[in-house]
Design a protein around this motif. Structure first.
Motif, PDB file in Angstrom:
ATOM      1  N   ILE A   7      -2.879   5.401   8.059  1.00 37.29           N
ATOM      2  CA  ILE A   7      -2.113   4.874   6.897  1.00 37.29           C
ATOM      3  C   ILE A   7      -3.235   4.161   5.921  1.00 37.29           C
ATOM      4  N   ILE A   8      -4.212   3.338   6.686  1.00 35.75           N
ATOM      5  CA  ILE A   8      -5.435   2.655   5.918  1.00 35.75           C
ATOM      6  C   ILE A   8      -5.878   3.738   5.094  1.00 35.75           C
ATOM      7  N   GLN A   9      -6.352   4.942   5.656  1.00 36.99           N
ATOM      8  CA  GLN A   9      -6.947   5.997   5.012  1.00 36.99           C
ATOM      9  C   GLN A   9      -6.260   6.209   3.640  1.00 36.99           C
ATOM     10  N   TYR A  10      -4.904   6.543   3.884  1.00 39.52           N
ATOM     11  CA  TYR A  10      -3.996   7.010   2.498  1.00 39.52           C
ATOM     12  C   TYR A  10      -4.051   5.571   1.676  1.00 39.52           C
ATOM     13  N   ILE A  11      -4.144   4.461   1.955  1.00 38.21           N
ATOM     14  CA  ILE A  11      -4.159   3.265   1.143  1.00 38.21           C
ATOM     15  C   ILE A  11      -5.693   3.123   0.514  1.00 38.21           C
ATOM     16  N   VAL A  12      -6.443   3.322   1.264  1.00 34.64           N
ATOM     17  CA  VAL A  12      -7.829   3.519   0.551  1.00 34.64           C
ATOM     18  C   VAL A  12      -8.174   4.554  -0.615  1.00 34.64           C
ATOM     19  N   LYS A  13      -7.420   5.768  -0.376  1.00 31.51           N
ATOM     20  CA  LYS A  13      -7.704   6.751  -1.127  1.00 31.51           C
ATOM     21  C   LYS A  13      -6.766   6.619  -2.393  1.00 31.51           C
ATOM     22  N   ASN A  14      -5.735   6.181  -2.220  1.00 35.26           N
ATOM     23  CA  ASN A  14      -4.643   6.008  -3.237  1.00 35.26           C
ATOM     24  C   ASN A  14      -4.639   4.582  -3.844  1.00 35.26           C
ATOM     25  N   HIS A  15      -5.203   3.623  -3.542  1.00 38.70           N
ATOM     26  CA  HIS A  15      -5.132   2.306  -4.175  1.00 38.70           C
ATOM     27  C   HIS A  15      -5.985   2.417  -5.534  1.00 38.70           C
ATOM     28  N   PRO A  16      -5.531   1.828  -6.581  1.00 40.81           N
ATOM     29  CA  PRO A  16      -6.278   1.814  -7.769  1.00 40.81           C
ATOM     30  C   PRO A  16      -7.483   1.071  -7.868  1.00 40.81           C
ATOM     31  N   ASP A  17      -7.518   0.052  -6.832  1.00 38.17           N
ATOM     32  CA  ASP A  17      -8.974  -0.545  -6.725  1.00 38.17           C
ATOM     33  C   ASP A  17      -9.214  -0.768  -5.342  1.00 38.17           C
ATOM     34  N   PRO A  18      -9.790   0.074  -4.737  1.00 36.89           N
ATOM     35  CA  PRO A  18     -10.238   0.100  -3.396  1.00 36.89           C
ATOM     36  C   PRO A  18     -11.029  -0.851  -3.041  1.00 36.89           C
ATOM     37  N   CYS A  19     -11.835  -1.376  -3.735  1.00 39.42           N
ATOM     38  CA  CYS A  19     -12.925  -2.579  -3.638  1.00 39.42           C
ATOM     39  C   CYS A  19     -12.222  -3.728  -3.221  1.00 39.42           C
ATOM     40  N   SER A  20     -11.034  -3.918  -3.819  1.00 32.66           N
ATOM     41  CA  SER A  20     -10.205  -5.184  -3.478  1.00 32.66           C
ATOM     42  C   SER A  20      -9.321  -5.206  -2.217  1.00 32.66           C
ATOM     43  N   LEU A  21      -9.600  -4.034  -1.501  1.00 30.54           N
ATOM     44  CA  LEU A  21      -9.016  -4.163  -0.177  1.00 30.54           C
ATOM     45  C   LEU A  21      -9.556  -4.882   0.999  1.00 30.54           C
ATOM     46  N   SER A  22      -9.311  -6.655   1.039  1.00 27.49           N
ATOM     47  CA  SER A  22      -9.898  -7.144   1.932  1.00 27.49           C
ATOM     48  C   SER A  22      -8.714  -6.946   3.311  1.00 27.49           C
ATOM     49  N   SER A  23      -9.184  -7.548   4.349  1.00 25.03           N
ATOM     50  CA  SER A  23      -8.523  -7.520   5.618  1.00 25.03           C
ATOM     51  C   SER A  23      -7.183  -8.014   5.329  1.00 25.03           C
ATOM     52  N   ALA A  24      -7.011  -9.131   4.638  1.00 29.97           N
ATOM     53  CA  ALA A  24      -5.714  -9.651   4.391  1.00 29.97           C
ATOM     54  C   ALA A  24      -4.680  -8.859   3.454  1.00 29.97           C
ATOM     55  N   ARG A  25      -5.307  -8.200   2.524  1.00 29.65           N
ATOM     56  CA  ARG A  25      -4.393  -7.402   1.709  1.00 29.65           C
ATOM     57  C   ARG A  25      -4.274  -6.107   2.346  1.00 29.65           C
ATOM     58  N   VAL A  26      -4.813  -5.657   3.226  1.00 30.55           N
ATOM     59  CA  VAL A  26      -4.547  -4.568   3.809  1.00 30.55           C
ATOM     60  C   VAL A  26      -3.435  -4.653   4.895  1.00 30.55           C
ATOM     61  N   SER A  27      -3.510  -5.792   5.545  1.00 31.59           N
ATOM     62  CA  SER A  27      -2.562  -6.182   6.389  1.00 31.59           C
ATOM     63  C   SER A  27      -1.367  -6.394   5.937  1.00 31.59           C
ATOM     64  N   ALA A  28      -1.329  -6.999   4.654  1.00 31.11           N
ATOM     65  CA  ALA A  28      -0.036  -7.470   3.854  1.00 31.11           C
ATOM     66  C   ALA A  28       0.587  -6.006   3.524  1.00 31.11           C
ATOM     67  N   ILE A  29      -0.041  -5.010   2.936  1.00 34.47           N
ATOM     68  CA  ILE A  29       0.348  -3.818   2.619  1.00 34.47           C
ATOM     69  C   ILE A  29       0.885  -3.073   3.772  1.00 34.47           C
TER      70      ILE A  29
END
Length: 160
Positions: A7-29
């Motif tokens: 699911i993280i892979q899906y988030i990284v591939k589909n998030h409009p700003d993958p550079c903003s994906l900190s651990s806290a942001r990914v955990s919340a998503i």
């Protein structure tokens, strides 16, 4: 249940700003994906165990995956159903418009956090979703009921 790294892979591939994906942001998503999935399907989507901590809801044991866009985009894609994609896209789209503080606040004010606010509690999102659905019709402030389109947060409940 899916492995959270898929699911993280899906988030990284589909998030409009993958550079903003900190651990806290990914955990919340991930948490919002699991909560929405539990409400809609009766089962959370990931294999994570969510726990209340002094700083909010976190995966028990933390996340061990790096969030490098290059690493995740290079992995072979996983197959997801259209319902799973809808749930993940909803969380991704909602999170993309929020600052990290607002996103964490959203996760920390969902019904599971409101219901189980004792530090160290492991949240069984599947069971809590059943409780929420059974009580949802009872939760009315004034003449309005909380919409299914909402994140079902305690803050939303307080607004009505």
């Amino acid at each position: 249940m899916r492995k959270y790294k898929d699911i993280i892979q899906y988030i990284v591939k589909n998030h409009p700003d993958p550079c903003s994906l900190s651990s806290a942001r990914v955990s919340a998503i991930l948490y919002l994906i699991d909560w929405k999935s539990a409400m809609e399907t009766g089962r959370q989507l990931t294999n994570l165990h969510w726990q209340t901590t002094p700083s909010g809801i976190k995966p028990q044991g933390g996340l061990s995956a790096p969030f490098s866009s290059k690493e995740y985009k290079a992995l072979p894609s996983c197959k997801f159903s259209s319902a799973e994609k809808d749930i993940m896209n909803h969380a991704i789209d909602s999170s993309a418009r929020k600052g990290i503080t607002e996103l964490i606040s959203l996760a920390n004010t969902t019904y599971p956090a409101f219901l189980q606010n004792r530090i160290g509690t492991v949240l069984n999102l599947d069971d809590i979703a059943k409780i929420y659905k059974a009580r949802k019709s009872e939760i009315a402030w004034g003449s309005k009921l909380v919409s299914d389109q909402d994140w079902h947060s305690a803050d939303t409940l307080r607004k009505f």
